[in-house]
Write an enzyme that holds these catalytic residues in place. Structure first.
Site, PDB file in Angstrom:
ATOM      1  N   ARG A   1     -11.403  10.393  13.177  1.00 42.45           N
ATOM      2  CA  ARG A   1     -10.257  10.238  12.294  1.00 42.45           C
ATOM      3  C   ARG A   1     -10.580  10.741  10.895  1.00 42.45           C
ATOM      4  O   ARG A   1     -11.654  10.475  10.362  1.00 42.45           O
ATOM      5  CB  ARG A   1      -9.827   8.776  12.238  1.00 42.45           C
ATOM      6  CG  ARG A   1      -9.160   8.305  13.524  1.00 42.45           C
ATOM      7  CD  ARG A   1      -8.885   6.817  13.510  1.00 42.45           C
ATOM      8  NE  ARG A   1      -7.942   6.441  12.464  1.00 42.45           N
ATOM      9  CZ  ARG A   1      -7.517   5.208  12.273  1.00 42.45           C
ATOM     10  NH1 ARG A   1      -7.952   4.222  13.043  1.00 42.45           N
ATOM     11  NH2 ARG A   1      -6.663   4.928  11.310  1.00 42.45           N
TER      12      ARG A   1
ATOM     13  N   HIS B   1       1.468   2.950  16.377  1.00 44.05           N
ATOM     14  CA  HIS B   1       1.017   1.936  17.344  1.00 44.05           C
ATOM     15  C   HIS B   1       1.788   2.080  18.660  1.00 44.05           C
ATOM     16  O   HIS B   1       2.346   1.120  19.181  1.00 44.05           O
ATOM     17  CB  HIS B   1       1.182   0.523  16.782  1.00 44.05           C
ATOM     18  CG  HIS B   1       0.477   0.304  15.491  1.00 44.05           C
ATOM     19  ND1 HIS B   1      -0.902   0.365  15.365  1.00 44.05           N
ATOM     20  CD2 HIS B   1       0.943   0.045  14.236  1.00 44.05           C
ATOM     21  CE1 HIS B   1      -1.245   0.139  14.111  1.00 44.05           C
ATOM     22  NE2 HIS B   1      -0.159  -0.052  13.404  1.00 44.05           N
TER      23      HIS B   1
ATOM     24  N   VAL C   1      -9.757  -8.290  14.126  1.00 44.06           N
ATOM     25  CA  VAL C   1      -9.325  -7.341  13.096  1.00 44.06           C
ATOM     26  C   VAL C   1      -8.578  -6.179  13.733  1.00 44.06           C
ATOM     27  O   VAL C   1      -7.628  -5.644  13.166  1.00 44.06           O
ATOM     28  CB  VAL C   1     -10.542  -6.848  12.283  1.00 44.06           C
ATOM     29  CG1 VAL C   1     -10.100  -5.908  11.174  1.00 44.06           C
ATOM     30  CG2 VAL C   1     -11.300  -8.042  11.692  1.00 44.06           C
TER      31      VAL C   1
ATOM     32  N   ILE D   1      -4.023 -10.850  11.799  1.00 43.45           N
ATOM     33  CA  ILE D   1      -3.046 -10.221  10.904  1.00 43.45           C
ATOM     34  C   ILE D   1      -3.196  -8.711  11.030  1.00 43.45           C
ATOM     35  O   ILE D   1      -4.307  -8.179  10.990  1.00 43.45           O
ATOM     36  CB  ILE D   1      -3.279 -10.668   9.449  1.00 43.45           C
ATOM     37  CG1 ILE D   1      -3.059 -12.179   9.321  1.00 43.45           C
ATOM     38  CG2 ILE D   1      -2.367  -9.913   8.490  1.00 43.45           C
ATOM     39  CD1 ILE D   1      -3.430 -12.737   7.953  1.00 43.45           C
TER      40      ILE D   1
ATOM     41  N   ARG E   1       0.818  -1.211   0.000  1.00 42.83           N
ATOM     42  CA  ARG E   1       0.000   0.000   0.000  1.00 42.83           C
ATOM     43  C   ARG E   1       0.853   1.263   0.000  1.00 42.83           C
ATOM     44  O   ARG E   1       2.045   1.241   0.303  1.00 42.83           O
ATOM     45  CB  ARG E   1      -0.910   0.036   1.232  1.00 42.83           C
ATOM     46  CG  ARG E   1      -1.975  -1.020   1.269  1.00 42.83           C
ATOM     47  CD  ARG E   1      -2.708  -0.972   2.601  1.00 42.83           C
ATOM     48  NE  ARG E   1      -1.824  -1.276   3.723  1.00 42.83           N
ATOM     49  CZ  ARG E   1      -2.125  -1.079   5.008  1.00 42.83           C
ATOM     50  NH1 ARG E   1      -3.304  -0.556   5.328  1.00 42.83           N
ATOM     51  NH2 ARG E   1      -1.268  -1.396   5.957  1.00 42.83           N
TER      52      ARG E   1
ATOM     53  N   LYS F   1       3.326   1.694   7.491  1.00 46.53           N
ATOM     54  CA  LYS F   1       3.591   0.733   8.562  1.00 46.53           C
ATOM     55  C   LYS F   1       4.927   1.015   9.248  1.00 46.53           C
ATOM     56  O   LYS F   1       5.612   1.989   8.958  1.00 46.53           O
ATOM     57  CB  LYS F   1       3.541  -0.686   8.014  1.00 46.53           C
ATOM     58  CG  LYS F   1       2.189  -1.076   7.447  1.00 46.53           C
ATOM     59  CD  LYS F   1       1.061  -0.970   8.459  1.00 46.53           C
ATOM     60  CE  LYS F   1       1.128  -2.055   9.507  1.00 46.53           C
ATOM     61  NZ  LYS F   1      -0.031  -2.028  10.452  1.00 46.53           N
TER      62      LYS F   1
END
Length: 347
Positions: free
Chosen positions: A128, A93, A264, A302, A16, A75
Site C-alpha cells: 500500500r 470496505h 484494531v 472502533i 480527518r 470513510k
C-alpha cells in the site's frame, strides 16, 4: 483538466482529511483543479485551502459535482442506496466479504461510477502506498488500555473522544494506569506492520510489557494458548482468506488472563474475522462490547480509530498519498490502474 473534489466527511467523529493545504498547492501547481467542501468537523481549517487557490463548495454537495470530477473522501458514504455515477476515492470496505460492501458495489454498478479503494492503492510489489495504520494501532491500543483500566474499577469503558495531539492522550492514559497501581501484559499480533508498530509503541510508552508476534509466530494456524495468558490482545492483522482464528468462541468460558481485546483491524462482518467472539463494531460512545462476564471479556473494535488524533493522522497520511494524487492525470496506469482493476474484478 483533472478535477479533484475533496468532500466533507459525513460520519460522526470523523475529522480527518486526506489532503492538506500544502498538498493541495502541489496539485494545483501540477495543473489539477481542486475543490474543497466546507466542513463543520474537519480538523484542518478551510482557510489554509483557500489560501492555496482551492475552490470552495458547500458541505456535502458532492452529489451535484460535475460528472468528470473525482470525489475524494476517506470513510463511508451515507447508506441511502442512491446510484453513484462519479469516480470515488475512498475506503470502500467492499472486497473482503463485508456484507455492507456488496450494497456499495451495487450502487456503483447502477450509477456507472468507479471505486478507487484507498486500501488497494498499491505499488508494483503490492504494498500500500499510504495507510493510517500506525495511528490506528496507536489509538486502538490506548482505548483497549482504557477498557482494561475500567475493568479494574469494576466498570465498562466510558466514551472516548478526539484529542488535540498524542501528548494529551498519553498524559491522560498514563494517569489512569498509574491510578490502578499495576500494569497489564499485552500481546500484539502483526507487530512488524504499521498497525502493530503503533500499538506496541503506545503500550511501551505506557510502561506495558508487550509480546510481539507476527507471521512466523502464527504460521502453525493455532490454537494459540499464549494469547489467553496475556491480559490484553491487540489484533493488528487485517482479515483475509487463510488468516487463523486467534481467539475462538470457546475462549469466552475458558480459564484465562485475557480480559480485553483490541481488534484494531475491525472486520466483524467479514467471513475471515480472526476474532469471532463478537459480531459488530463498537462506537466512540460505547467503545467496548462486553462478550463474557465469567470471567469478564470486553472487545474494543472502533473502525475509525485514527480520528482520535485527526491532525497527526491526516498530516501523516496525506504526505504518504500525495505522490499518487499527483498522478491522477493518468488513471489508466500505475496505482490508479491497479485500483480500478481490483474494482472491476469484484464487480
Amino acid at each position: 483538466m483533472t478535477h479533484l473534489w475533496v468532500r466533507a466527511e459525513q460520519r460522526p467523529n470523523e475529522e480527518r482529511v486526506g489532503l492538506t493545504p500544502e498538498g493541495a498547492a502541489a496539485l494545483i501547481a501540477a495543473g489539477i483543479r481542486v475543490t474543497v467542501e466546507e466542513s463543520s468537523a474537519r480538523a484542518i481549517p478551510l482557510d489554509g485551502y483557500k489560501a492555496t487557490g482551492c475552490e470552495v463548495a458547500a458541505e456535502n454537495s458532492w452529489p451535484q459535482a460535475p460528472l468528470d470530477a473525482i470525489i475524494f473522501g476517506l470513510k463511508e458514504l451515507p447508506e441511502d442506496g442512491t446510484p453513484l455515477p462519479h469516480r470515488h476515492i475512498m475506503f470502500g470496505h467492499a472486497y473482503k466479504g463485508q456484507h455492507s460492501g456488496r450494497a456499495l458495489l451495487e450502487r456503483f454498478k447502477t450509477g456507472g461510477g468507479t471505486l478507487y479503494d484507498l486500501e488497494y492503492l498499491v505499488d508494483e510489489d503490492g504494498r500500500r502506498v499510504a495507510a493510517f495504520g500506525y495511528w490506528a494501532g496507536y489509538a486502538g491500543a490506548a482505548v483497549t488500555l482504557k477498557t482494561w483500566v475500567a475493568q479494574q474499577r469494576g466498570q465498562e469503558c466510558p466514551p472516548v473522544g478526539v484529542y488535540p495531539n498524542k501528548d494529551a492522550l498519553n498524559a491522560e492514559l498514563l494517569a489512569e494506569l498509574d491510578a490502578t497501581g499495576t500494569r497489564p501484559r499485552a500481546i500484539v499480533i502483526g507487530a512488524l506492520g504499521r498497525v502493530g508498530t503503533g500499538a506496541a509503541d503506545l503500550c511501551e510508552a505506557m510502561g506495558v510489557t508487550v509480546t510481539k508476534w507476527d507471521m512466523a509466530e502464527t504460521a502453525s494456524g493455532g490454537p494459540f494458548p499464549e494469547i489467553l495468558d496475556h491480559d490484553l490482545f491487540l489484533n493488528c492483522i487485517f482479515a483475509r482468506p487463510g488468516t487463523p482464528i486467534f481467539v475462538p468462541r470457546e475462549a469466552l468460558s475458558a480459564q484465562r488472563n485475557l480480559t480485553a481485546i483490541g481488534d484494531v483491524a475491525c472486520d466483524p462482518d467479514s467471513d475471515y474475522n480472526p476474532v469471532p467472539v463478537y459480531d459488530r463494531a463498537t462506537t466512540w460512545d460505547a467503545p467496548a462490547l462486553r462478550v463474557a462476564t465469567d470471567p469478564v471479556m470486553d472487545v474494543m473494535a472502533i473502525d475509525n480509530l485514527p480520528s482520535m488524533l485527526p491532525v497527526e493522522s491526516s498530516e501523516d497520511y496525506a504526505t504518504q498519498l500525495l505522490p499518487s494524487l499527483l498522478t491522477l492525470t493518468d488513471l489508466d496506469s500505475g496505482v490508479w490502474g491497479r485500483a480500478r482493476a481490483e474494482f472491476v474484478k469484484h464487480c
